[in-house]
Design an enzyme around this catalytic site. Structure first.
Site, PDB file in Angstrom:
ATOM      1  N   SER A 158       3.168   4.699  -6.876  1.00  0.00           N
ATOM      2  CA  SER A 158       2.983   3.366  -7.444  1.00  0.00           C
ATOM      3  C   SER A 158       3.772   2.364  -6.623  1.00  0.00           C
ATOM      4  O   SER A 158       4.869   2.668  -6.138  1.00  0.00           O
ATOM      5  CB  SER A 158       3.482   3.332  -8.896  1.00  0.00           C
ATOM      6  N   SER A 159       3.209   1.178  -6.467  1.00  0.00           N
ATOM      7  CA  SER A 159       3.941   0.127  -5.745  1.00  0.00           C
ATOM      8  C   SER A 159       5.254  -0.183  -6.446  1.00  0.00           C
ATOM      9  O   SER A 159       6.200  -0.653  -5.834  1.00  0.00           O
ATOM     10  CB  SER A 159       3.093  -1.146  -5.670  1.00  0.00           C
ATOM     11  N   GLY A 162      -8.347   3.963  -8.353  1.00  0.00           N
ATOM     12  CA  GLY A 162      -7.501   5.115  -8.644  1.00  0.00           C
ATOM     13  C   GLY A 162      -7.544   5.455 -10.127  1.00  0.00           C
ATOM     14  O   GLY A 162      -7.511   4.563 -10.977  1.00  0.00           O
ATOM     15  N   HIS A 206      -3.477   4.225  -2.426  1.00  0.00           N
ATOM     16  CA  HIS A 206      -4.488   3.320  -1.857  1.00  0.00           C
ATOM     17  C   HIS A 206      -5.191   3.964  -0.662  1.00  0.00           C
ATOM     18  O   HIS A 206      -6.399   3.833  -0.488  1.00  0.00           O
ATOM     19  CB  HIS A 206      -3.830   2.029  -1.364  1.00  0.00           C
ATOM     20  N   LYS A 225      -5.203   6.581 -11.695  1.00  0.00           N
ATOM     21  CA  LYS A 225      -3.902   6.358 -12.300  1.00  0.00           C
ATOM     22  C   LYS A 225      -3.990   5.251 -13.348  1.00  0.00           C
ATOM     23  O   LYS A 225      -3.368   5.337 -14.392  1.00  0.00           O
ATOM     24  CB  LYS A 225      -2.841   5.997 -11.261  1.00  0.00           C
ATOM     25  N   LEU A 227       0.817  -1.219   0.000  1.00  0.00           N
ATOM     26  CA  LEU A 227       0.000   0.000   0.000  1.00  0.00           C
ATOM     27  C   LEU A 227       0.849   1.267   0.000  1.00  0.00           C
ATOM     28  O   LEU A 227       1.909   1.318   0.624  1.00  0.00           O
ATOM     29  CB  LEU A 227      -0.914  -0.005   1.222  1.00  0.00           C
TER      30      LEU A 227
END
Lengths: 281, 281
Positions: B185-186, B147, B37, B149, B33
Site C-alpha cells: 500500500s502507498s 487491485g 500497481h 485489495k 507506485l
C-alpha cells in the site's frame, strides 16, 4: 434499416462499425417522430457514415405528475418514418432492458436546471443525463444531434459532454416549424384546432422579442413584459415562464450581449408547449 | 513511454490507436507506485496492445478530514517505475485540467457504499465514480485493471460499468503482499517498523477466517469475533471494521455461500490499513 432491442447486440454491432473506421451520428428520441426529428436525421446523414436513432420513452425524466403513461407512442409509424428518412439502425429497447430494479448510481444536475423548464420539472434533467450517459456508452457516437427547441436540454448536454469528457460532438439543430411558426412537437396532437391556432403566439412573441432587441432594447424585464401582454391579448394560454439568459450557461444577463436565449413555456388545456430563439447580439 | 498531461492530447492519441484497431489496457492510479500497481501493468500488458496508466490524486474522493494534502507523491520515481514496467502512455493531468471551478453534475452511489470503507468515508465513492467516468471517457479502455485489495472499489466499479453500459471489461487483480503477508500500500510508508510488524495481523486474521470457514464455520458473527480477538491480542491497532458480505453485491449473508468477501480496516497511529480475502464457498 436494422432494428435492435438488446443493449448487448447494439454494442457488438457498434464495435464492428467502429472497427471499420466508420463515424456514427446519433439521434436520441422518445419516438412519435415528426419533422423535427427527421431534420436531425438529415443532419446526421450529412455528417456521419452511419446513422443510429434511439426510441426510448425514458421514465426517469418524467415527474410523478407528468405524462409518462400518456406520452404518445406509435412504433409502427416511427419505424416507417425512420426507415424512409435513412436511419441505418433503430435502437428500441424496453424499459427493463435499460433499467434494472436496483439502481446504485444517481446523477443530479445543479446550476443549469434551476431556471426554465428545469425549475418546473425537478429531477427531469437528472433523468435525461442518466439515460444519455447510458445511450452514449451503448452507441459510442461521433456526433449526437439535438433539436434547439429544447434549448435547456442542449445546454445541459453540451455541459455534460464537456464535464465528463465524452469524446462526442454535440450538434444543435434548428427548430422545425409549421408555416404559421408553431414549433413541431409530439405533444401538438393534444391541441384542439382552436388552441393550435392560438399556439402561434409562442413564436410570434419570440419574434416580437427579436424585433425589440434589434431596435436596441437591452432590458430583459421590459421585453418579458411586452411578450406577456402579447400572449395574454392573443390567446387563452397560461404562461408558465418567459425567461432570458445567456447560452449555454443559462445565467441572467444584466445587459443583453453575446449568445442570448429567449425562451418560454405556455400551457393550454391538455398540453404545455415550449419554444425559444437564440440570438447573437 | 509517452507522458501526456492534457485531456485533449490524450483523446487525440487514443482516437489514433483506436482507429488502428488496438486494444487498450488501462491502469488508473493515484501514484506513489508499488508492486501492487506494477502487477496491474503486467496483467494489462498480457491482455492489451497498449497500456495506459493514469496518475491522478483525485481530490473528490478525499473527505475534508482525510489525507489529500499529505497523500504521498513522487512523480519522478513513478515515471521510472511505470516506464520500466512497460507502460506505453502515462496520463498525468493537473487537478485544474480535470476539474473546472463549476461542476454541474454530481454522482452519488447508494447501496454498495453504506458498508465497509464507504460507510466510514461518506462521499468517497461518489468521487471515485466521478473521476472514473471522466478517465474512462478520456482513455476509452478495452480493459481496466483494479487491485482486489480495495474490494469495495472493485464492486462499485463493476456495478458502475454495468449500470452505465460502459463497453469496458473490468479485471480484478490479486493483491500483492510482502513475504509476511502485509498487503502492499502507498500508505505503508507511514508505519513505524514496529507497526509494520504488527500490521501483519490483518492478513493473519483473514487467514484465520479462511481456516474457520474451511473447517465448516458458517456464522459470520462468530468469525468476526475470533478475528477481533486475534487482532487485539497481537497488535495495538484499532479495528475500524471487520465485515463479511456477498460479492459484488456487498449484502450481509445469513449463510456463508457463493462469493464471500471478508474485509477489514485497522488503524495504527498515522495510518489506516485495509485488506480482504475473497472466498468461493
Amino acid at each position: 434499416m436494422q432494428i435492435i432491442t438488446a443493449i448487448k447486440e447494439m454494442q457488438e454491432k457498434i464495435a464492428q462499425y467502429k472497427h471499420n473506421g466508420m463515424t456514427i451520428g446519433f439521434v436520441p428520441t422518445m419516438g412519435f417522430l415528426h419533422e423535427g426529428h427527421l431534420s436531425l436525421v438529415q443532419e446526421a446523414k450529412q455528417k456521419a457514415d452511419l446513422v443510429v436513432m434511439s426510441i426510448f420513452v425514458n421514465p426517469l425524466q418524467f415527474g410523478p405528475n407528468e405524462d409518462y403513461d400518456r406520452y404518445p407512442r406509435d412504433i409502427v409509424r416511427d419505424e416507417q418514418l425512420a426507415k424512409n428518412a435513412g436511419v441505418d439502425i433503430l435502437f428500441y429497447p424496453e424499459v427493463t432492458e435499460m433499467y434494472k430494479d436496483t439502481r446504485y448510481f444517481h446523477i443530479s444536475v445543479s446550476g443549469l436546471v434551476d431556471v426554465l423548464c428545469g425549475s418546473k420539472r425537478p429531477g427531469h434533467f437528472d433523468g435525461v443525463v442518466t439515460v444519455l450517459i447510458k445511450l452514449f456508452n451503448i452507441v459510442l457516437p461521433t456526433y449526437a444531434f439535438f433539436g434547439k427547441k429544447d434549448a435547456q436540454q442542449v445546454a445541459v448536454v453540451m455541459k455534460m459532454v464537456e464535464e465528463f469528457n465524452f469524446p462526442i460532438k454535440i450538434i444543435p439543430v434548428e427548430t422545425v416549424r409549421e408555416e404559421d411558426g408553431l414549433a413541431k412537437s409530439s405533444r401538438n396532437v393534444y391541441l384542439t384546432s382552436e388552441e393550435k391556432q392560438e399556439a402561434t403566439v409562442l413564436y410570434k412573441s419570440l419574434q416580437l422579442a427579436k424585433t425589440l432587441i434589434e431596435e436596441g432594447e437591452t432590458n430583459s424585464r421590459s421585453i418579458i413584459e411586452k411578450m406577456t401582454r402579447f400572449i395574454q391579448n392573443h390567446s387563452q394560454g397560461n404562461i408558465d415562464y418567459i425567461e432570458i439568459y445567456s447560452f449555454p450557461n443559462l445565467k441572467p444577463l444584466p445587459n443583453l450581449q453575446g449568445h442570448v436565449l429567449v425562451a418560454l413555456a405556455v400551457r393550454f388545456t391538455n398540453v404545455r408547449l415550449i419554444d425559444n430563439i437564440l440570438l447573437e447580439i
